[in-house]
Design a protein around this motif. Structure first.
Motif, short mmCIF file in Angstrom:
data_model
loop_
_atom_site.label_atom_id
_atom_site.label_comp_id
_atom_site.label_asym_id
_atom_site.label_seq_id
_atom_site.Cartn_x
_atom_site.Cartn_y
_atom_site.Cartn_z
N THR A 191 -42.56 -0.37 -52.53
CA THR A 191 -42.16 -1.67 -53.09
C THR A 191 -40.84 -1.54 -53.85
OG1 THR A 191 -43.69 -1.17 -54.92
CG2 THR A 191 -44.46 -2.69 -53.25
N LYS A 192 -40.69 -0.43 -54.56
CA LYS A 192 -39.42 -0.21 -55.27
C LYS A 192 -38.26 -0.08 -54.29
CE LYS A 192 -37.21 2.76 -58.71
NZ LYS A 192 -37.37 3.92 -59.63
N ALA A 193 -38.49 0.64 -53.19
CA ALA A 193 -37.43 0.84 -52.19
C ALA A 193 -37.07 -0.48 -51.51
CB ALA A 193 -37.88 1.87 -51.16
N VAL A 194 -38.08 -1.27 -51.14
CA VAL A 194 -37.82 -2.57 -50.51
C VAL A 194 -37.08 -3.50 -51.47
CG1 VAL A 194 -38.91 -4.64 -49.57
CG2 VAL A 194 -39.74 -2.38 -48.89
N GLY A 195 -37.49 -3.49 -52.75
CA GLY A 195 -36.81 -4.30 -53.74
C GLY A 195 -35.36 -3.91 -53.92
N ALA A 196 -35.10 -2.58 -53.88
CA ALA A 196 -33.72 -2.11 -54.01
C ALA A 196 -32.88 -2.53 -52.81
CB ALA A 196 -33.71 -0.59 -54.16
N CYS A 197 -33.46 -2.48 -51.61
CA CYS A 197 -32.72 -2.88 -50.40
C CYS A 197 -32.48 -4.39 -50.38
CB CYS A 197 -33.50 -2.46 -49.16
SG CYS A 197 -33.56 -0.67 -48.89
N ALA A 198 -33.37 -5.17 -51.01
CA ALA A 198 -33.25 -6.63 -50.99
C ALA A 198 -32.02 -7.12 -51.74
CB ALA A 198 -34.51 -7.26 -51.56
N VAL A 199 -31.42 -6.27 -52.55
CA VAL A 199 -30.21 -6.66 -53.28
C VAL A 199 -29.06 -6.89 -52.30
CG1 VAL A 199 -28.51 -5.87 -54.98
CG2 VAL A 199 -30.96 -5.44 -55.34
N GLU A 200 -29.06 -6.15 -51.20
CA GLU A 200 -28.01 -6.31 -50.19
C GLU A 200 -28.38 -7.48 -49.27
OE1 GLU A 200 -25.68 -5.50 -46.61
OE2 GLU A 200 -27.74 -4.80 -46.63
N PRO A 201 -27.53 -8.52 -49.17
CA PRO A 201 -27.90 -9.77 -48.47
C PRO A 201 -28.35 -9.56 -47.03
CG PRO A 201 -25.89 -10.08 -49.74
CD PRO A 201 -26.20 -8.62 -49.80
N GLU A 202 -27.66 -8.72 -46.26
CA GLU A 202 -28.05 -8.52 -44.86
C GLU A 202 -29.40 -7.84 -44.75
OE1 GLU A 202 -25.05 -7.19 -42.05
OE2 GLU A 202 -23.50 -7.56 -43.55
N SER A 203 -29.67 -6.93 -45.65
CA SER A 203 -30.99 -6.28 -45.66
C SER A 203 -32.08 -7.30 -46.00
CB SER A 203 -31.02 -5.14 -46.67
OG SER A 203 -30.10 -4.13 -46.32
N MET A 204 -31.75 -8.23 -46.91
CA MET A 204 -32.72 -9.26 -47.31
C MET A 204 -33.08 -10.15 -46.13
SD MET A 204 -34.67 -10.49 -49.52
CE MET A 204 -35.79 -11.74 -48.92
N VAL A 205 -32.11 -10.43 -45.26
CA VAL A 205 -32.39 -11.24 -44.07
C VAL A 205 -33.42 -10.53 -43.18
CG1 VAL A 205 -31.40 -12.20 -41.96
CG2 VAL A 205 -30.14 -12.36 -44.12
N ILE A 206 -33.25 -9.21 -43.03
CA ILE A 206 -34.19 -8.43 -42.20
C ILE A 206 -35.58 -8.40 -42.84
CG2 ILE A 206 -34.64 -6.17 -41.18
CD1 ILE A 206 -31.62 -5.68 -41.21
N ILE A 207 -35.60 -8.21 -44.16
CA ILE A 207 -36.89 -8.18 -44.87
C ILE A 207 -37.62 -9.50 -44.70
CG2 ILE A 207 -37.96 -8.06 -47.16
CD1 ILE A 207 -35.69 -6.10 -47.93
N ASP A 208 -36.90 -10.61 -44.83
CA ASP A 208 -37.51 -11.94 -44.69
C ASP A 208 -38.01 -12.14 -43.27
OD1 ASP A 208 -38.36 -14.42 -45.37
OD2 ASP A 208 -36.38 -15.38 -45.25
N ARG A 209 -37.22 -11.70 -42.28
CA ARG A 209 -37.62 -11.88 -40.89
C ARG A 209 -38.87 -11.07 -40.56
NH1 ARG A 209 -33.33 -9.95 -38.54
NH2 ARG A 209 -34.21 -8.00 -37.75
N LEU A 210 -39.02 -9.91 -41.18
CA LEU A 210 -40.19 -9.04 -40.94
C LEU A 210 -41.40 -9.42 -41.79
CD1 LEU A 210 -38.34 -5.60 -40.79
CD2 LEU A 210 -39.29 -6.87 -38.86
N ASP A 211 -41.28 -10.56 -42.49
CA ASP A 211 -42.38 -11.05 -43.35
C ASP A 211 -42.63 -10.10 -44.52
OD1 ASP A 211 -43.96 -13.19 -43.80
OD2 ASP A 211 -45.65 -12.53 -42.58
N GLY A 212 -41.58 -9.41 -44.95
CA GLY A 212 -41.73 -8.45 -46.04
C GLY A 212 -42.03 -9.09 -47.37
#
Length: 1036
Positions: free
Chosen positions: A810-831
């Motif tokens: 969860t910490k790693a996913v939260g850290a990656c979510a700061v980067e906008p393009e990574s956040m798009v992927i997280i949202d698409r994967l239902d993260g």
């Protein structure tokens, strides 16, 4: 339950350990009784139903997730119970088709959910968990131990006072009662059935001999036995003998005479005389009945001889009656059978009745044989029968009585030695060689040598010890042969003599056989540790080495480690480390120096085993062990370095040791040994760095001494999983420092870590994800993880159940979510939905980490407000988390509410869910982290409706003023902003003024922080305007 399954269950030909339950009426009865017991358990024993099993019961189920209703978190392919253990693990977890259950309460509910399929589920569970009692209560309660369950339970009652032990004991008693019920019920069902025994078989065959002859009127032409075996039961199924009976008009059939009756195997398969033992056809009650049914000529001629044959049979039966009565009298006189033993024999008899099936597998027969054939003989005190084949030294009458008892009462179980030490949790159940097992010749040869040890002179003793060492003592059969005949006592007694050669020979044998878990426990029970500790002070270096190595093998469980410390062993072992103080290079060593190095190595090896105990760690430190270990770490002897680093690795978990390790400059040598070719040494060095790198100074030392590059290079070798876990752990802890993260990026370690996110064990994944979570605090590394395809495997890990892994991922996913393009992927994967679902996790660390991760997700999502509202019940869940008692959970949830409240619709929803009173209740806190995020949440929530007024009504304003006295600038900024929003309400301004807010805010107007300046000035302005308005109203 386990006992009944072992003795009564009827398994397929694959055997008890690998086969499945047969579809027999007996097995159906067992399954029904066990199912009823489990089904009613939650109502009859509610306290015991909450007990968490030592290991989960796991099997493949046919149940669908839809079968589970309230009390479970259900998805398309998984089910998790809301009921969890103290570590946050669900007590029932289904990942189709595999299910894990960890309490009787959940087992009961599963039986209800299974409905008509509950017997199939019970069968699948039993087949997958052959000794369920071990998984439920631990190895000390194993039904495979042939000990007295009652004595075992009584020992635990007298030695355990805590609630968990009491619950364990209650469950053990309930399972014992279930076993007795199953045994007695089965005995009642099969008691009307008759059993064949050796006496009538012998009589029938002898009578048939009298009817031998040739011609049309003869009954039999001949009978032939396949071997010279006597008429006695040869195994657990009661097989007695194979007979060839030639009637004259047909081929001679081969029949098997057994306790269950007369069977018809396949006969000879070739000209070599081999027999096909596969049973064909039904079972007959005796040999004559079989021959009548199968052979026409025999039946015709036998009818003419029927009267004579019946008379002979009656005569034999009449003769058997006084023999049986005589046997009963002699048996009572010799063995003193009391009421309890008779009851035991009844159970054993019932157990033997359950063997009435068509030729069971050899594995099953061996299991039954082990239970049935132990006979207690008390006449001979000279010869101890420890499960071996031995000659009974009783009188002829006693021998006859013994045989009679066996034929009448079957067999009597003996109580085997067992230990109920709760601390010896890693020790497997005791087991001994069985009397009728096929043992190799070495077993008997070793036992003969032990007899020479017992009765020989000094020369014979030395020769016997040397001869014994010629055997492969690493083989379990040889180890148990020494123990079973009383060899351990003799070897330990030799340690107390003055003969150095005898001591050396004894220790060399003990060193080898003490690798066996059961042997080392027996060695401790015999009081050998004090003797071996005393040998550590011997002037003979060879004796010191052997004693230390033996202690290293024995001290693998708590009681042994404690005894070593209590008898002064730690101090003496530390003293052994001082032997090699001048030994540096292997090539330069003389013979005496080599012995010194070996003494130090053995001492370090023993300390390594002992250092698994906290008290022993302290004893090593107080004895001056750290400087000596630091000195030995500078040598180039790899055999020496491994136990030295292993000891340091164990001890580095304590703060005192970490300080001492820095002071002794040990980190430099640990880093140097990372470049070794020895994988075991690399593993222990990496693990020691992992333990020490909690401290910032240590992390800097690892970087300064060049330790980051070898750690990064070791990531490429993934074959050794233990070393990989240690290396990734060291990288994780070192990554906490930003300077180290920069170095790892230079060494391409980030890309390698991303590649390790799949197909790795959990202990590796926890460390890999932890390292990525720290590295991704840097924007450049966030981009690297995205480009390497690391987002998807990270999101996939959000569905796991491992608590430590969930916290890190969860910490790693939260850290990656700061980067906008990574956040798009997280949202698409239902993260984001997966993160939100983790707010329901029972463990507070997982909840807090998930809430922190949601903050950047909400901040960087394109339509954050709509996304948050799309989670049904999500906002209510977040608000309810404000009722938690965990400060970290409260801080993270307040931070999440701050971001959620940026959307007006979401703010309105959480206001309706009662966010204002819940936030107000938290205002009286001294935790600066919570104060900061709480003030920010209050500031955001003030922007809806009459929330400002509501905060004042719930007494939140006065505590906020006190936050301004904190030493944390972040708390000042958040509090000033909250007070500025609250000061829009006149009543709140009055409260602030009364609590001295103006003076505190005036000091902050001059702060270099611009946001703090503006918020403080705005609040003072609102208070001043209210004062002017009040003054003006007074004059008017």
């Amino acid at each position: 339950m386990g006992l009944a399954l072992t003795r009564l269950g009827q398994w397929t030909a694959a055997g008890y350990r690998t086969g499945t339950l047969e579809l027999t009426p007996l097995n159906e009865v067992l399954l029904q009784e066990i199912t009823i017991f489990v089904e009613h358990f939650i109502y009859d024993h509610p306290q015991e139903a909450k007990f968490v099993f030592v290991e989960p019961l796991e099997w493949k189920t046919n149940l669908e997730p839809s079968a589970f209703e309230s009390g479970y978190i259900v998805s398309e392919t998984t089910v998790s119970s809301k009921e969890v253990d103290k570590n946050g693990q669900p007590l029932l977890f289904l990942s189709v088709p595999q299910i894990k259950v960890r309490s009787f309460g959940q087992l009961s509910q599963l039986v209800f959910a299974a409905k008509d399929a509950k017997l199939k589920e019970a069968q699948a569970c039993i087949e997958a968990n052959r000794d369920p009692v071990v998984k439920i209560l631990g190895s000390d309660y194993s039904t495979m131990k042939e000990d007295s369950g009652a004595l075992n339970i009584l020992h635990k009652i007298t030695n355990g006072d805590d609630v968990e032990n009491e619950t364990k004991t209650n469950i053990a008693l309930l399972l014992k009662q279930l076993d007795l019920h199953l045994l007695n019920d089965t005995l009642r069902r099969i008691s009307p059935q008759t059993r064949l025994n050796p006496v009538p078989v012998k009589d029938d065959t002898e009578l048939l001999k009298s009817f031998w002859g040739k011609g049309e009127q003869s009954v039999l032409e001949s009978t032939e036995f396949t071997s010279d075996r006597g008429f006695s039961f040869s195994d657990g199924c009661g097989e007695m003998r194979y007979v060839w009976a030639k009637p004259g008009d047909a081929e001679a059939p081969c029949v098997t005479c057994g306790a269950q009756g007369v069977l018809f195997p396949g006969g000879r398969t070739d000209d070599e005389g081999k027999i096909d033992y596969e049973t064909k056809g039904e079972v007959y009650k005796d040999l004559v009945t079989f021959l009548k049914e199968k052979l026409g000529k025999f039946s015709e001629n036998m009818s003419k001889q029927e009267i004579r044959f019946s008379e002979e049979q009656q005569k034999n039966q009449t003769d058997e009656v006084p023999k049986k009565e005589e046997a009963d009298v002699i048996c009572k006189a010799v063995s003193g059978t009391d009421k309890s033993k008779l009851e035991k024999n009844q159970i054993n008899f019932g157990k033997s009745q359950m063997a009435r099936r068509l030729e069971p597998s050899l594995n099953w027969r061996t299991t039954v044989d082990r239970k049935n054939r132990k006979i207690s003989v008390k006449e001979s005190q000279e010869e101890k029968r420890r499960g071996k084949l031995g000659k009974t030294r009783a009188s002829v009458s006693s021998g006859r009585a013994q045989l009679s008892c066996k034929s009448v009462d079957k067999a009597e179980e003996t109580i085997s030695e067992s230990s109920s030490e709760s601390e010896e949790d890693e020790e497997p159940p005791d087991h001994r060689q069985e009397a009728n097992a096929d043992l190799p010749s070495e077993y008997w040869q070793i036992q003969k040598l032990v007899k020479y040890l017992k009765g020989g002179n000094q020369t014979a003793t030395v020769i016997a010890l040397c001869s014994m060492r010629d055997f492969n003592l690493a083989q379990e059969t040889c180890q148990l042969a020494i123990r079973d005949v009383g060899g351990l006592e003799v070897l330990i007694n030799l340690l107390d003599t003055d003969e150095v050669k005898c001591k050396i020979g004894s220790l060399k044998i003990l060193k080898e056989i003490s690798r066996n878990p059961q042997i080392r426990r027996n060695i401790v029970d015999l009081g050998s540790l004090p003797i071996m500790v005393n040998i550590l002070s011997s002037p003979y270096k060879t004796l010191k080495c052997l004693a230390a190595e033996t202690i290293a093998n024995v001290a693998q469980f708590k009681r042994a480690r404690r005894l070593v410390r209590q008898h002064g062993g730690i101090t003496r072992l530390v003293a052994l480390l001082d032997c090699a103080q001048n030994s540096v290079e292997p090539a330069q060593l003389s013979l005496y120096e080599t012995r010194d190095v070996e003494v130090a190595r053995c001492g370090a090896l023993a300390l390594w085993s002992c250092s698994k105990s906290y008290s022993n760690k302290e004893a090593i430190r107080k004895a001056g062990g750290i400087p000596l270990l630091a000195r030995l770490l500078k040598t180039s002897h790899e055999d020496m370095l491994i136990p030295v680093v292993g000891t340091l690795q164990e001890c580095a978990s304590e703060e005192n040791y970490r300080v001492a390790i820095k002071a002794e400059r040990i980190i430099e040598n640990l880093v140097k040994n990372l470049n070794s070719e020895n994988e075991q040494l690399q593993e222990h060095c990496a693990m020691a760095i992992y333990q020490c790198a909690e401290d910032e100074e240590t992390r800097d030392l690892v970087r300064l001494h060049g330790g980051l590059k070898p750690l990064a290079s070791l990531l490429s070798n993934t074959d050794n999983k233990q070393r990989l876990a240690a290396v990734t752990g060291a990288i994780w802890k070192c990554s906490i420092s930003k300077e180290n993260v920069t170095k790892f990026r230079e060494y391409k370690a980030i890309e390698t870590l991303v590649g390790l996110l799949t197909d790795q064990p959990e202990e590796v994944l926890v460390n890999v994800v932890g390292a990525l979570g720290e590295c991704c605090q840097d924007y450049e590394n966030q981009v690297i993880v995205r480009k390497c395809g690391g987002i998807q495997p990270l999101v996939n890990l959000l569905v796991g159940i491992n608590q430590a892994l969930l916290v890190n991922v969860t910490k790693a996913v939260g850290a990656c979510a700061v980067e906008p393009e990574s956040m798009v992927i997280i949202d698409r994967l239902d993260g984001v939905r997966l993160l939100w679902s983790l707010l329901k996790n029972p463990h507070p660390d997982v909840k807090a980490s998930a809430a922190w991760a949601l903050c950047p997700c909400i901040q960087n999502a394109k339509d954050a407000g709509e996304m948050v509202r799309s989670f049904v019940g999500g906002l209510e869940l977040v608000v309810n988390l404000l009722k938690s008692d965990n400060k970290e959970v409260l801080s993270s949830v307040c931070a999440a509410i701050t971001n959620i409240a940026k959307d007006q619709e979401n703010l309105a929803v959480i206001t309706d869910h009662g966010v204002v009173p819940l936030l107000s209740k938290l205002a009286n806190t001294n935790n600066d982290k919570l104060r900061c995020h709480l003030a920010e949440a209050i500031s955001r929530c003030c922007m809806w409706g009459r929330n400002r007024v509501a905060f004042g009504e719930h007494k939140a304003v006065a505590p906020l003023v006190q936050y301004l006295k904190s030493n944390d600038t972040n708390v000042h900024r958040a509090t000033a902003q909250a007070l500025y929003q609250l000061s829009e309400d006149p009543d709140n301004c009055i409260t602030m003024h009364e609590n001295g807010a103006v003076k505190l805010l005036l000091d902050m107007v001059g702060s270099p922080d611009q946001e703090l300046q503006e918020a403080a000035a705005g609040c003072i302005s609102n208070i001043r305007r209210l004062a002017l308005a009040a003054e003006k109203a007074r004059y008017n």
